[in-house]
Design a protein around this motif. Structure first.
Motif, PDB file in Angstrom:
ATOM      1  N   LEU A 249      10.760   3.886   1.211  1.00  0.00           N
ATOM      2  CA  LEU A 249      11.425   3.390   2.415  1.00  0.00           C
ATOM      3  C   LEU A 249      10.961   4.180   3.635  1.00  0.00           C
ATOM      4  O   LEU A 249      10.635   3.607   4.674  1.00  0.00           O
ATOM      5  N   ALA A 250      10.914   5.506   3.474  1.00  0.00           N
ATOM      6  CA  ALA A 250      10.520   6.361   4.595  1.00  0.00           C
ATOM      7  C   ALA A 250       9.081   6.110   5.018  1.00  0.00           C
ATOM      8  O   ALA A 250       8.779   6.002   6.222  1.00  0.00           O
ATOM      9  N   LEU A 251       8.169   5.984   4.038  1.00  0.00           N
ATOM     10  CA  LEU A 251       6.753   5.786   4.372  1.00  0.00           C
ATOM     11  C   LEU A 251       6.516   4.422   4.998  1.00  0.00           C
ATOM     12  O   LEU A 251       5.802   4.311   6.011  1.00  0.00           O
ATOM     13  N   ALA A 252       7.101   3.373   4.414  1.00  0.00           N
ATOM     14  CA  ALA A 252       6.910   2.024   4.953  1.00  0.00           C
ATOM     15  C   ALA A 252       7.517   1.912   6.352  1.00  0.00           C
ATOM     16  O   ALA A 252       6.906   1.339   7.260  1.00  0.00           O
ATOM     17  N   ALA A 253       8.715   2.465   6.523  1.00  0.00           N
ATOM     18  CA  ALA A 253       9.365   2.415   7.827  1.00  0.00           C
ATOM     19  C   ALA A 253       8.597   3.248   8.852  1.00  0.00           C
ATOM     20  O   ALA A 253       8.469   2.851  10.016  1.00  0.00           O
ATOM     21  N   PHE A 254       8.089   4.400   8.417  1.00  0.00           N
ATOM     22  CA  PHE A 254       7.310   5.253   9.316  1.00  0.00           C
ATOM     23  C   PHE A 254       6.037   4.537   9.761  1.00  0.00           C
ATOM     24  O   PHE A 254       5.639   4.616  10.935  1.00  0.00           O
ATOM     25  N   THR A 255       5.404   3.827   8.827  1.00  0.00           N
ATOM     26  CA  THR A 255       4.207   3.042   9.164  1.00  0.00           C
ATOM     27  C   THR A 255       4.528   2.015  10.233  1.00  0.00           C
ATOM     28  O   THR A 255       3.803   1.865  11.225  1.00  0.00           O
ATOM     29  N   GLY A 256       5.631   1.302  10.033  1.00  0.00           N
ATOM     30  CA  GLY A 256       6.041   0.306  11.017  1.00  0.00           C
ATOM     31  C   GLY A 256       6.395   0.929  12.352  1.00  0.00           C
ATOM     32  O   GLY A 256       6.052   0.386  13.411  1.00  0.00           O
ATOM     33  N   PHE A 257       7.050   2.084  12.310  1.00  0.00           N
ATOM     34  CA  PHE A 257       7.439   2.769  13.550  1.00  0.00           C
ATOM     35  C   PHE A 257       6.219   3.192  14.360  1.00  0.00           C
ATOM     36  O   PHE A 257       6.171   3.019  15.581  1.00  0.00           O
ATOM     37  N   VAL A 258       5.219   3.753  13.683  1.00  0.00           N
ATOM     38  CA  VAL A 258       3.998   4.196  14.367  1.00  0.00           C
ATOM     39  C   VAL A 258       3.284   3.003  14.999  1.00  0.00           C
ATOM     40  O   VAL A 258       2.825   3.070  16.146  1.00  0.00           O
ATOM     41  N   ILE A 259       3.195   1.899  14.245  1.00  0.00           N
ATOM     42  CA  ILE A 259       2.540   0.700  14.778  1.00  0.00           C
ATOM     43  C   ILE A 259       3.301   0.177  15.994  1.00  0.00           C
ATOM     44  O   ILE A 259       2.701  -0.206  17.001  1.00  0.00           O
ATOM     45  N   SER A 260       4.610   0.171  15.904  1.00  0.00           N
ATOM     46  CA  SER A 260       5.439  -0.280  17.026  1.00  0.00           C
ATOM     47  C   SER A 260       5.252   0.620  18.241  1.00  0.00           C
ATOM     48  O   SER A 260       5.171   0.135  19.377  1.00  0.00           O
TER      49      SER A 260
ATOM     50  N   ALA B 201       0.838  -1.204   0.000  1.00  0.00           N
ATOM     51  CA  ALA B 201       0.000   0.000   0.000  1.00  0.00           C
ATOM     52  C   ALA B 201       0.872   1.253   0.000  1.00  0.00           C
ATOM     53  O   ALA B 201       0.540   2.255  -0.657  1.00  0.00           O
ATOM     54  N   SER B 202       2.006   1.209   0.703  1.00  0.00           N
ATOM     55  CA  SER B 202       2.931   2.338   0.739  1.00  0.00           C
ATOM     56  C   SER B 202       3.568   2.568  -0.628  1.00  0.00           C
ATOM     57  O   SER B 202       3.676   3.702  -1.097  1.00  0.00           O
ATOM     58  N   VAL B 203       3.989   1.484  -1.271  1.00  0.00           N
ATOM     59  CA  VAL B 203       4.597   1.570  -2.603  1.00  0.00           C
ATOM     60  C   VAL B 203       3.639   2.228  -3.590  1.00  0.00           C
ATOM     61  O   VAL B 203       4.003   3.167  -4.318  1.00  0.00           O
ATOM     62  N   LEU B 204       2.403   1.748  -3.616  1.00  0.00           N
ATOM     63  CA  LEU B 204       1.418   2.256  -4.575  1.00  0.00           C
ATOM     64  C   LEU B 204       1.011   3.691  -4.277  1.00  0.00           C
ATOM     65  O   LEU B 204       0.704   4.460  -5.200  1.00  0.00           O
ATOM     66  N   LEU B 205       1.001   4.082  -3.008  1.00  0.00           N
ATOM     67  CA  LEU B 205       0.669   5.455  -2.651  1.00  0.00           C
ATOM     68  C   LEU B 205       1.746   6.414  -3.142  1.00  0.00           C
ATOM     69  O   LEU B 205       1.436   7.474  -3.711  1.00  0.00           O
ATOM     70  N   ILE B 206       3.006   6.062  -2.945  1.00  0.00           N
ATOM     71  CA  ILE B 206       4.111   6.893  -3.417  1.00  0.00           C
ATOM     72  C   ILE B 206       4.067   7.007  -4.941  1.00  0.00           C
ATOM     73  O   ILE B 206       4.254   8.093  -5.513  1.00  0.00           O
ATOM     74  N   GLN B 207       3.818   5.894  -5.615  1.00  0.00           N
ATOM     75  CA  GLN B 207       3.755   5.909  -7.082  1.00  0.00           C
ATOM     76  C   GLN B 207       2.641   6.811  -7.591  1.00  0.00           C
ATOM     77  O   GLN B 207       2.819   7.562  -8.556  1.00  0.00           O
ATOM     78  N   ALA B 208       1.482   6.732  -6.962  1.00  0.00           N
ATOM     79  CA  ALA B 208       0.330   7.520  -7.413  1.00  0.00           C
ATOM     80  C   ALA B 208       0.520   9.004  -7.134  1.00  0.00           C
ATOM     81  O   ALA B 208       0.233   9.854  -7.992  1.00  0.00           O
ATOM     82  N   LEU B 209       0.997   9.333  -5.940  1.00  0.00           N
ATOM     83  CA  LEU B 209       1.101  10.739  -5.540  1.00  0.00           C
ATOM     84  C   LEU B 209       2.210  11.486  -6.261  1.00  0.00           C
ATOM     85  O   LEU B 209       2.001  12.594  -6.775  1.00  0.00           O
ATOM     86  N   PHE B 210       3.390  10.906  -6.304  1.00  0.00           N
ATOM     87  CA  PHE B 210       4.563  11.652  -6.764  1.00  0.00           C
ATOM     88  C   PHE B 210       5.050  11.297  -8.165  1.00  0.00           C
ATOM     89  O   PHE B 210       5.878  12.010  -8.729  1.00  0.00           O
ATOM     90  N   PHE B 211       4.524  10.200  -8.741  1.00  0.00           N
ATOM     91  CA  PHE B 211       4.974   9.794 -10.063  1.00  0.00           C
ATOM     92  C   PHE B 211       3.822   9.622 -11.057  1.00  0.00           C
ATOM     93  O   PHE B 211       4.048   9.268 -12.210  1.00  0.00           O
ATOM     94  N   GLY B 212       2.598   9.855 -10.592  1.00  0.00           N
ATOM     95  CA  GLY B 212       1.440   9.773 -11.481  1.00  0.00           C
ATOM     96  C   GLY B 212       1.207   8.397 -12.037  1.00  0.00           C
ATOM     97  O   GLY B 212       0.609   8.232 -13.108  1.00  0.00           O
ATOM     98  N   ASP B 213       1.663   7.360 -11.340  1.00  0.00           N
ATOM     99  CA  ASP B 213       1.514   5.980 -11.805  1.00  0.00           C
ATOM    100  C   ASP B 213       0.366   5.324 -11.048  1.00  0.00           C
ATOM    101  O   ASP B 213       0.502   4.942  -9.891  1.00  0.00           O
TER     102      ASP B 213
END
Length: 366
Positions: free
Chosen positions: A329-340, A89-101
């Motif tokens: 990397l930042a978004l996925a790691a941040f997600t994990g950090f918040v959950i932790s 979900a993090s990968v696809l969000l970054i792709q959609a927001l910043f790369f228009g994919d």
């Protein structure tokens, strides 16, 4: 297999986004059982690796089409289904927001097609079942191949179904289906080889990672230095240079659309589609994984110039690969950090209540 907003109606897009949100919340709750300080960086680096790997389209011989790995099975195998889904979900969000994919309206569809079916259906029912009595190189190969193909086949069928429910008459169900399934079968076979190779490497270097992920346990004191270093090097190499060698042929979805309707790009409807498209164009600072076109040069002209040369040596592509990897990397790691962090606070709160309850009981007994 990233769907554009033009393929999806607001009702279908909204429904799939709601479903994705629900699964995300469920995954966040479940991952609290096995997340620790070792899994957080692994989520980030694996997300960055999948982002970079998706930039490399490989040609499908004899078709004029191309494909790229989805990465859902790979993430599920190394991280477990819940962390794998959140990372995708993090990968696809970054792709959609910043790369228009992939479209913003279609975001829920894309997460479901590339993340849900692989992490929650193909992985537990095929990969985990095949390797339940022990992991060997042969089992890794067979399970990776079978689960990747099945996950991609279900995802491809889901795309066809979503366009049908969205009322896209330009893509007749039968014709579109007969084109989507075979081309994604070929893509699935190629992705199966890649997934098997990576998983085998990890298994030989740190078999405990796969064992812990399968059991849903925290990684504990497993040394991650070799794995993380190799993956980071892979992100830089794949995103920064190997992406130049990506095939310029349309991917499986675009190819099937063009064969079915005569075009791979549908006109964006007015209303919410237009609004989201404008928002996306403003946010995406590296559209189509390249620098924005100059004022006197249209995006179409810029794309033609890139397609005329192969390999497409481009600073914009390299920057996109590196920047996208860092953001993911930042978004996925941040997600994990918040959950932790939430997990630790809950444990602290529960321990405090338990301690308070014991003190109360002791006073009553006295």
């Amino acid at each position: 297999m990233h769907m554009a907003d033009a393929l999806i109606s607001p009702v279908v897009g909204g429904t799939m986004l709601a479903a994705t949100t629900g699964i995300t919340a469920y995954s966040i709750k479940k991952i609290q059982n096995d997340i620790d300080e070792k899994k957080i960086p692994l989520m980030g680096v694996m997300g960055a690796f999948v982002f970079a790997a998706q930039m490399i389209n490989f040609s499908i011989p004899g078709t004029g089409s191309s494909g790229h790995i989805g990465g859902g099975i790979l993430l599920a195998i190394l991280l477990g289904p819940y962390a794998g889904f959140l990372t995708m979900a993090s990968v696809l969000l970054i792709q959609a927001l910043f790369f228009g994919d992939g479209g913003l309206l279609a975001y829920g569809c894309n997460v479901f097609n590339l993340g849900f079916y692989t992490c929650f259906i193909a992985y537990p029912l095929i990969y985990k079942w095949v390797t339940r009595k022990g992991i060997t190189t042969k089992k890794i190969f067979g399970a990776s191949m079978a689960s990747t193909i099945v996950g991609l086949q279900i995802g491809a069928f889901s795309v066809v179904l979503q366009t049908l429910l969205s009322g896209k008459t330009e893509l007749p169900f039968g014709t579109f289906l007969l084109l989507m399934q075979p081309i994604h079968l070929a893509i699935g076979v190629a992705e199966g080889f890649v997934t098997s190779a990576i998983v085998t490497f990890v298994w030989k270097a740190r078999p405990e990672i796969l064992e812990k992920a399968t059991k849903g346990e925290a990684l504990g004191n497993i040394s991650m230095k070799k794995i993380l270093t190799s993956l980071v090097i892979g992100v830089v190499l794949v995103g920064g240079t190997l992406s130049w060698f990506a095939s310029s042929n349309p991917d499986g979805l675009e190819w099937a659309m063009e064969k079915t309707s005569g075009t791979a790009e549908f006109e964006t409807p007015d209303g919410i589609h237009n609004t989201l498209s404008e928002i996306q164009s403003k946010i995406a600072f590296l559209p189509d994984y390249s620098f924005k076109a100059k004022d006197d040069e249209s995006e179409e002209e810029a794309a033609v110039e890139v397609e005329e040369q192969w390999p497409a040596v481009s600073a914009g592509t390299s920057v996109s690969g590196i920047v996208g990897g860092i953001l993911t990397l930042a978004l996925a790691a941040f997600t994990g950090f918040v959950i932790s962090l939430v997990k630790k606070r809950k444990e602290k709160f529960n321990n405090k209540n338990k301690l308070g309850g014991n003190e109360t009981t002791s006073k009553i007994l006295q």
